[in-house]
Design a protein around this motif. Sequence first.
Motif, PDB file in Angstrom:
ATOM      1  N   PHE A 189       0.811  -1.213   0.000  1.00  0.00           N
ATOM      2  CA  PHE A 189       0.000   0.000   0.000  1.00  0.00           C
ATOM      3  C   PHE A 189       0.848   1.268   0.000  1.00  0.00           C
ATOM      4  CE2 PHE A 189      -3.201  -2.993   1.430  1.00  0.00           C
ATOM      5  CZ  PHE A 189      -4.279  -2.598   0.659  1.00  0.00           C
ATOM      6  N   PHE A 199      -6.132  -0.659   9.246  1.00  0.00           N
ATOM      7  CA  PHE A 199      -7.539  -0.704   8.863  1.00  0.00           C
ATOM      8  C   PHE A 199      -7.985  -2.131   8.523  1.00  0.00           C
ATOM      9  CE2 PHE A 199     -10.690  -0.943   5.523  1.00  0.00           C
ATOM     10  CZ  PHE A 199     -11.749  -0.331   6.156  1.00  0.00           C
TER      11      PHE A 199
ATOM     12  N   VAL B  87     -17.098   0.261   4.324  1.00  0.00           N
ATOM     13  CA  VAL B  87     -15.663   0.528   4.202  1.00  0.00           C
ATOM     14  C   VAL B  87     -15.434   2.014   3.929  1.00  0.00           C
ATOM     15  CG1 VAL B  87     -13.616   0.101   2.790  1.00  0.00           C
ATOM     16  CG2 VAL B  87     -15.092  -1.797   3.449  1.00  0.00           C
ATOM     17  N   ARG B  90     -15.605   4.219   6.943  1.00  0.00           N
ATOM     18  CA  ARG B  90     -14.535   4.068   7.926  1.00  0.00           C
ATOM     19  C   ARG B  90     -13.224   4.660   7.465  1.00  0.00           C
ATOM     20  NH1 ARG B  90     -14.697   0.972  12.892  1.00  0.00           N
ATOM     21  NH2 ARG B  90     -16.904   0.622  13.220  1.00  0.00           N
ATOM     22  N   MET B  91     -13.104   4.865   6.148  1.00  0.00           N
ATOM     23  CA  MET B  91     -11.820   5.298   5.624  1.00  0.00           C
ATOM     24  C   MET B  91     -11.745   6.811   5.593  1.00  0.00           C
ATOM     25  SD  MET B  91     -10.329   2.503   5.123  1.00  0.00           S
ATOM     26  CE  MET B  91      -8.894   2.786   4.104  1.00  0.00           C
ATOM     27  N   VAL B 100      -8.336  -0.148  -0.759  1.00  0.00           N
ATOM     28  CA  VAL B 100      -8.860  -1.266   0.031  1.00  0.00           C
ATOM     29  C   VAL B 100      -9.904  -2.027  -0.780  1.00  0.00           C
ATOM     30  CG1 VAL B 100     -10.264  -1.895   2.028  1.00  0.00           C
ATOM     31  CG2 VAL B 100      -8.379  -0.293   2.292  1.00  0.00           C
ATOM     32  N   PRO B 171     -15.329  -3.556  12.596  1.00  0.00           N
ATOM     33  CA  PRO B 171     -16.691  -3.052  12.374  1.00  0.00           C
ATOM     34  C   PRO B 171     -17.685  -4.140  11.962  1.00  0.00           C
ATOM     35  CG  PRO B 171     -15.201  -2.316  10.637  1.00  0.00           C
ATOM     36  CD  PRO B 171     -14.353  -2.923  11.708  1.00  0.00           C
TER      37      PRO B 171
END
Lengths: 358, 295
Positions: A189, A199, B87, B90-91, B100, B171
């Motif tokens: 990443f 995350f 997602v 949350r980002m 992601v 989550p």
Amino acid sequence: MELISDRHPLVVVVGSGGVGKTTLAASMGVLSARAGRDTLVMTFDPSLRLKDALGVGEEAKLQEIPVPLDAPGKLYASLLDARQTFDRLIQRYASEEEASRRILENRFYQQLSGTLSGILEYMAVERLFEVEAEGKYSQVILDTPPTRQALDFLEAPQRIIGFLESGAIRVALKPWFDEEGRLKAASRFGPLGRQAERFLDDVVGLDLLRDMAEFFQAFAPLYEGFRERAQAVEQLLRSPKTRFVLVSGPGEERIPDTLFFARKLKQAGFHLGPIVVNRVHPYHPVENAAPGSGWELLSWLGERDRKGLVELAKLFDREQPLVDIPLLPEEPTDLASLESLGKTVQERLAGWESSVSR
Amino acid sequence: MSILNTLARRQLVVVTGKGGVGKTTVSAVLGRALASAGRRTLVVEAAPRETLHQMFALPPSGGAIVEAGPRIWVQNLKPRQVLDDIVRERMPLEMLTRRVLDSSIYQHFSAAAPGLKEVAILGHAWRLLNGKGGMGTPQLDAVVLDAPATGHGISLLAAPLLVAEVIRRGPFAEMGSELARFVSDPQRCGIVVVTQAEEMPVQEAIELRQSLRERVQRDPEALIVNGLYPPAPPEDQDSELASLWRRRRKLNEEEMARLTADWEGPRLELPLLAMDRGPHLIKALQSCLGRDSWS
């Protein structure tokens, strides 16, 4: 046109849920055994009544059970159970006891085998492969699982293969975790890597990922065999010797489903035999039926189903065999009534043929 | 108190049963009934092919929430979309979100994690009910969920527990535990089983009740028997049609007797009506439902 003949050693009965596929499959089985062929009917979820009619119970999940029918050919029936077939396959094909135990005890496998959609369909394919390889039957009639989207059945093997391919190969060849159990992929990443890794850890939960990775690693050696068998069965299903019988419910609202499925089958290169519109209400218009009365309803149902049939016929070529089967006063409860249902389908098919040749 | 009044107090009503028994029709009828009782109601269809819109004479929506009348909305839901939205929320950065969502880990995870799609469907309803649906979504009092057919229907209701068990944290895990509490709370969530008075659907309804007890530790709130033939004509009327009608009605009655013996709890009945799928049918069935007053 014969409903069941030597030219089509494999007949696949397809259609949406609740249209009477299983009963029709069983009735074709009876006809086939009567005609002197050793026949297997593979079903998924027969009613108690139908199990009674065939004289089979839970034991049919483990092996093919002979149906007590006095006919020149032998008739067998089997019930498909996804979990049992999957377990048995892993036990059979895993190279050693330890490998098979690792898979069967994996937490992810235990959830997967019960919940991954398409598993049942995929297992039907595996079972079909086994039966074909044995070569014990001259006729196999395969009922398909009840799905809202009838096409799921045919797409499932490809989907599962795709799933195994993406998971098994990638995970097995390039483990996601380094020696300290940290995600390797996260390093890709770049500058945001640390945040992304945190995350992913947060969202995905590394516990589950580890279980998944372990499963695919254990499963990887079996994967090639699974893929080869699925391809062999796919070829079998596409062979001109394999004939699909499409069963539909009556009424106009069923037309889109039936049409959609017939087109998809043809596009995908499968060989569609007759379309059977099942449980059609008789057309008996009742004059002056009181509004809201039962007579009005029965009359309306007859009209609705007839209109549906006419509309459906317009949507297909004249060469597409299309037969309607009347709603029976009750569902077949024994081998005699199954046979009589099979004969009705056969007669309707002959009727269709003579109407086309005129 | 009638069952309809009881259901009107629930936030989520899950409609489940065997394929082909009329779940979508019943969901639309219940949705309309709740809306008539003053509740702002969304009917959600969790199926790949849209049919719900037909009940309200609307064009297919392609996944959007569409207004279908006073206090009533309909939606065809794509579970994957819900997961992606979680997602996104949350980002912190859009760029990171894309990475992601495009990552193979997330792709595999969201396709293969057991129960996740089901949790997404329930979670969607829960978020809307809690005002977390985002901009432009209506404020709702109730959601009626047209669940997938039985085998899948029980997996839908059991999924939150499963997810909470296998994922454990993050989550999705939080959502799993939250939803598990929600689904097992009979004050907040009602489960309606739809069947027809025929052997297979009745058998499945009874088995569904059993697996609800085993896997979700609760009972359904009501059983709705759909598509009943009308009471048979007198014996002196003897035609092919009369005889078919009589036998079919008899079959209905035998299965109803079986339900009386094997099904505890409220039961509602809906007749087979001489009407095509659409608003007229929904309206007529709603008035049939209103006439019933089981307690």
